[in-house]
Design an enzyme around this catalytic site. Structure first.
Site, mmCIF file in Angstrom:
data_model
loop_
_atom_site.group_PDB
_atom_site.id
_atom_site.type_symbol
_atom_site.label_atom_id
_atom_site.label_comp_id
_atom_site.label_asym_id
_atom_site.label_seq_id
_atom_site.Cartn_x
_atom_site.Cartn_y
_atom_site.Cartn_z
ATOM 1 N N ARG A 124 41.709 -8.093 23.187
ATOM 2 C CA ARG A 124 41.727 -8.322 21.659
ATOM 3 C C ARG A 124 40.521 -9.308 21.256
ATOM 4 N NH1 ARG A 124 47.491 -8.760 22.496
ATOM 5 N NH2 ARG A 124 48.537 -6.604 22.051
ATOM 6 N N GLU A 188 13.327 -1.158 8.771
ATOM 7 C CA GLU A 188 14.645 -2.239 8.403
ATOM 8 C C GLU A 188 14.067 -3.631 7.775
ATOM 9 O OE1 GLU A 188 17.671 -1.438 8.364
ATOM 10 O OE2 GLU A 188 18.347 -0.398 9.960
ATOM 11 N N LYS A 230 19.001 -11.985 6.388
ATOM 12 C CA LYS A 230 20.423 -11.338 6.895
ATOM 13 C C LYS A 230 21.478 -12.483 7.007
ATOM 14 C CE LYS A 230 22.906 -8.171 8.940
ATOM 15 N NZ LYS A 230 22.879 -6.956 10.021
ATOM 16 N N ARG A 244 26.884 -7.696 0.623
ATOM 17 C CA ARG A 244 26.346 -7.333 1.893
ATOM 18 C C ARG A 244 26.172 -5.690 1.977
ATOM 19 N NH1 ARG A 244 28.264 -8.684 8.125
ATOM 20 N NH2 ARG A 244 26.810 -7.315 8.903
ATOM 21 N N ASN A 248 22.860 -1.724 3.062
ATOM 22 C CA ASN A 248 22.900 -0.232 3.324
ATOM 23 C C ASN A 248 21.947 0.643 2.449
ATOM 24 O OD1 ASN A 248 24.937 -0.161 5.399
ATOM 25 N ND2 ASN A 248 26.231 -1.012 3.781
ATOM 26 N N HIS A 251 20.868 3.756 3.756
ATOM 27 C CA HIS A 251 21.677 4.112 4.649
ATOM 28 C C HIS A 251 22.509 5.433 4.718
ATOM 29 C CE1 HIS A 251 19.546 0.512 6.495
ATOM 30 N NE2 HIS A 251 20.589 0.632 7.608
ATOM 31 N N HIS A 255 22.184 7.886 7.329
ATOM 32 C CA HIS A 255 23.004 8.157 8.346
ATOM 33 C C HIS A 255 23.447 9.825 8.387
ATOM 34 C CE1 HIS A 255 24.799 3.820 8.554
ATOM 35 N NE2 HIS A 255 23.901 4.141 9.354
ATOM 36 N N HIS A 268 17.077 5.789 14.077
ATOM 37 C CA HIS A 268 17.928 5.268 13.104
ATOM 38 C C HIS A 268 16.815 4.845 11.973
ATOM 39 C CE1 HIS A 268 20.891 3.310 10.790
ATOM 40 N NE2 HIS A 268 20.191 1.945 11.015
HETATM 41 P P1 NAD Z 1 17.912 1.652 20.722
HETATM 42 O O1 NAD Z 1 19.005 0.742 21.290
HETATM 43 O O2 NAD Z 1 18.338 3.037 21.115
HETATM 44 O O3 NAD Z 1 16.637 1.306 21.474
HETATM 45 C C1 NAD Z 1 15.573 1.893 21.205
HETATM 46 C C2 NAD Z 1 14.741 2.616 22.523
HETATM 47 O O4 NAD Z 1 14.075 1.485 22.936
HETATM 48 C C3 NAD Z 1 15.853 2.869 23.483
HETATM 49 O O5 NAD Z 1 15.305 3.861 24.364
HETATM 50 C C4 NAD Z 1 15.665 1.608 24.421
HETATM 51 O O6 NAD Z 1 16.091 1.867 25.815
HETATM 52 C C5 NAD Z 1 14.202 1.201 24.411
HETATM 53 N N1 NAD Z 1 14.041 -0.329 24.290
HETATM 54 C C6 NAD Z 1 14.813 -1.332 23.913
HETATM 55 N N2 NAD Z 1 14.083 -2.356 23.883
HETATM 56 C C7 NAD Z 1 12.958 -2.187 24.758
HETATM 57 C C8 NAD Z 1 11.987 -2.906 25.231
HETATM 58 N N3 NAD Z 1 11.742 -4.274 24.916
HETATM 59 N N4 NAD Z 1 10.861 -2.202 25.885
HETATM 60 C C9 NAD Z 1 10.871 -0.957 26.169
HETATM 61 N N5 NAD Z 1 11.681 -0.340 25.816
HETATM 62 C C10 NAD Z 1 12.688 -0.779 24.777
HETATM 63 O O7 NAD Z 1 17.765 1.542 19.193
HETATM 64 P P2 NAD Z 1 17.668 0.381 18.124
HETATM 65 O O8 NAD Z 1 16.502 1.062 17.154
HETATM 66 O O9 NAD Z 1 17.334 -0.694 18.677
HETATM 67 O O10 NAD Z 1 19.004 0.412 17.343
HETATM 68 C C11 NAD Z 1 19.579 1.446 16.661
HETATM 69 C C12 NAD Z 1 21.151 1.256 16.499
HETATM 70 O O11 NAD Z 1 21.266 0.083 15.792
HETATM 71 C C13 NAD Z 1 21.618 2.463 15.544
HETATM 72 O O12 NAD Z 1 22.869 2.769 16.401
HETATM 73 C C14 NAD Z 1 22.111 1.961 14.471
HETATM 74 O O13 NAD Z 1 23.250 2.233 13.739
HETATM 75 C C15 NAD Z 1 22.490 0.422 14.968
HETATM 76 N N6 NAD Z 1 22.218 -0.480 13.661
HETATM 77 C C16 NAD Z 1 23.404 -1.709 13.697
HETATM 78 C C17 NAD Z 1 23.380 -2.661 12.958
HETATM 79 C C18 NAD Z 1 24.279 -3.533 12.715
HETATM 80 O O14 NAD Z 1 24.544 -4.272 11.785
HETATM 81 N N7 NAD Z 1 25.153 -3.516 13.628
HETATM 82 C C19 NAD Z 1 22.085 -2.518 11.870
HETATM 83 C C20 NAD Z 1 21.205 -1.818 12.125
HETATM 84 C C21 NAD Z 1 21.225 -0.786 13.054
HETATM 85 N N1 GLY Z 2 23.038 -3.461 8.799
HETATM 86 C C1 GLY Z 2 24.135 -3.308 7.615
HETATM 87 C C2 GLY Z 2 24.874 -4.710 7.711
HETATM 88 O O1 GLY Z 2 24.726 -5.688 8.766
HETATM 89 O O2 GLY Z 2 25.755 -4.822 7.027
#
Ligand code: NAD
Ligand code: GLY
Length: 362
Positions: A124, A188, A230, A244, A248, A251, A255, A268
């Site tokens: 939890r 972003e 942020k 907040r 988006n 997005h 999405h 993304h």
């Molecule tokens: P990812 O985690 O898939 O990383 C991108 C690629 O880069 C992967 O292949 C990874 O292995 C590689 N990689 C990472 N760091 C590296 C480094 N330093 N050197 C070499 N390779 C490296 O993708 P991302 O773009 O980091 O994240 C996208 C995700 O984040 C999506 O699922 C999206 O929905 C999510 N997201 C979440 C929020 C949130 O608020 N939680 C906000 C924005 C995006």
């Molecule tokens: N990336 C959107 C949020 O964190 O609200």
């Protein structure tokens, strides 16, 4: 950001407030940052197969004397699944993890979102620390406590709000990030200028080439300014009852493009770039914003090497249908983030289907 210094911002959430440490070589020069963020005697490090060989050895010193386990998943958005979530649960069980275990998410947004959701659910809720290694994760996903996995039906549909205990941004990890991933992260960054901060947008226009060429000072400034935005919005509205939702911008369109593309057609950040253009176009066509601001957005995104056109083969009605499963919608009606121009995003209800369909195309 100043030379070799560590800069620390804070996300102010009362007794759940936490630091965002930003700086070069933080993992090797400051193992105490991770050491201090981990409580209890157990730690589980979650990473992916691209990041683990590069950086797992950098986090181990920060875990000294703790009993730690490591779980490395394959890379990519297609791994942000309920099956991988179950694997993390079994990893916790396998190490007999108690309630004071800390999960360390070392990687991009996929590892961060999956690891955060796993930390929200194990017994939890246990502590977790974000160690983002993509630009996108540094400026957005590692901060703010949105955690989730995807379903084939839609992005991030299963998740929880669960704040990390610390975010440790070692900007040197960007040196190994592929160019395409760097550009996706810049989408972003542009988003913060587009929704909140016209001066930052203008700064990005002036520094686009430096950012693309990985100028360390420019990247550090972009990361810090993004994290500040942020952190501020999360402190004002942790669970997205209000502004907040502006984060988006682009997005809902994006999405849908990711979902219809099977989570492998576009990254993304690329989907967000295309989606922001759709939102700007819809805003201009409905008289909310100057068309010239759409042009500035398209021009900046293109200079940053990002796509701005909706992939031609994706069925527009299917995209609209996918948008209906967005978490912002209420009682089946679309809620979109549009803008009145650069730096001025707004939440808008009641946009007609015809206007949304037209927004996919120039
Ligand atoms: P990812 O985690 O898939 O990383 C991108 C690629 O880069 C992967 O292949 C990874 O292995 C590689 N990689 C990472 N760091 C590296 C480094 N330093 N050197 C070499 N390779 C490296 O993708 P991302 O773009 O980091 O994240 C996208 C995700 O984040 C999506 O699922 C999206 O929905 C999510 N997201 C979440 C929020 C949130 O608020 N939680 C906000 C924005 C995006
Ligand atoms: N990336 C959107 C949020 O964190 O609200």
């Amino acid at each position: 950001m100043n030379g070799m210094d560590v800069r620390t911002l804070r996300v102010e959430l009362g007794d759940r407030s936490y630091p965002i440490h930003i700086g070069p070589a933080l993992l090797s020069r400051h193992p105490e940052l991770l050491f201090d963020a981990v409580r209890g005697s157990q730690a589980l490090v979650l990473s992916d197969a691209n990041v683990a060989p590069l950086y797992l050895s950098f986090v181990r010193p920060g875990l000294s004397a703790r009993s730690s386990a490591e779980l490395v998943i394959p890379p990519g958005e297609r791994e942000k699944t309920l099956d991988r979530f179950a694997e993390v649960m079994h990893a916790f069980a396998g190490m007999r993890a108690s309630r004071d275990v800390t999960l360390i998410a070392l990687g991009g947004g996929v590892v961060g979102d999956l690891g955060g959701f796993a930390a929200a659910c194990w017994m939890r809720g246990v502590r977790f620390v974000q160690v983002p290694t993509t630009l996108l994760a540094m400026v957005d996903s590692s901060v703010g406590g949105k955690t989730a996995v995807d379903l084939p039906e839609g992005k991030n549909l299963v998740g929880a709000f669960h704040q990390p205990s610390a975010v440790i941004i070692d900007t040197d990890t960007l040196s190994t990030l592929p160019d395409r991933e760097l550009r996706a992260g810049l989408a972003e960054v542009v988003k913060y200028g587009a929704i909140f901060d016209a001066a930052f947008f203008a700064w990005l226009e002036a520094h686009a080439e430096s950012l693309l060429h990985r100028d360390a000072a420019a990247l550090a400034e972009a990361i810090e300014r993004s994290c500040r935005h942020k952190a501020d919005v999360v402190a004002r509205d942790e669970t997205e009852q209000g502004d907040r939702a502006l984060l988006n911008f682009g997005h809902t369109f994006g999405h849908a493009i990711e979902t219809l593309g099977g989570y492998e057609l576009v990254l993304h950040g690329e989907a967000v770039a295309i989606g922001m253009v759709c939102a700007a176009r819809l805003s201009a066509r409905s008289g909310r914003a100057p068309a010239a601001d759409t042009e500035r957005l398209v021009s900046l995104l293109r200079r940053l090497g990002l796509p701005t056109d909706t992939p031609g083969h994706l069925d527009r009605h299917a995209l609209l249908d996918a948008m209906r499963l967005d978490k912002k919608n209420r009682s089946g009606a679309l809620r979109l983030i549009l803008w009145n121009g650069i730096g001025a995003a707004r939440i808008v209800d009641g946009v007609g289907d015809g206007d949304v369909l037209k927004a996919f195309d120039a």
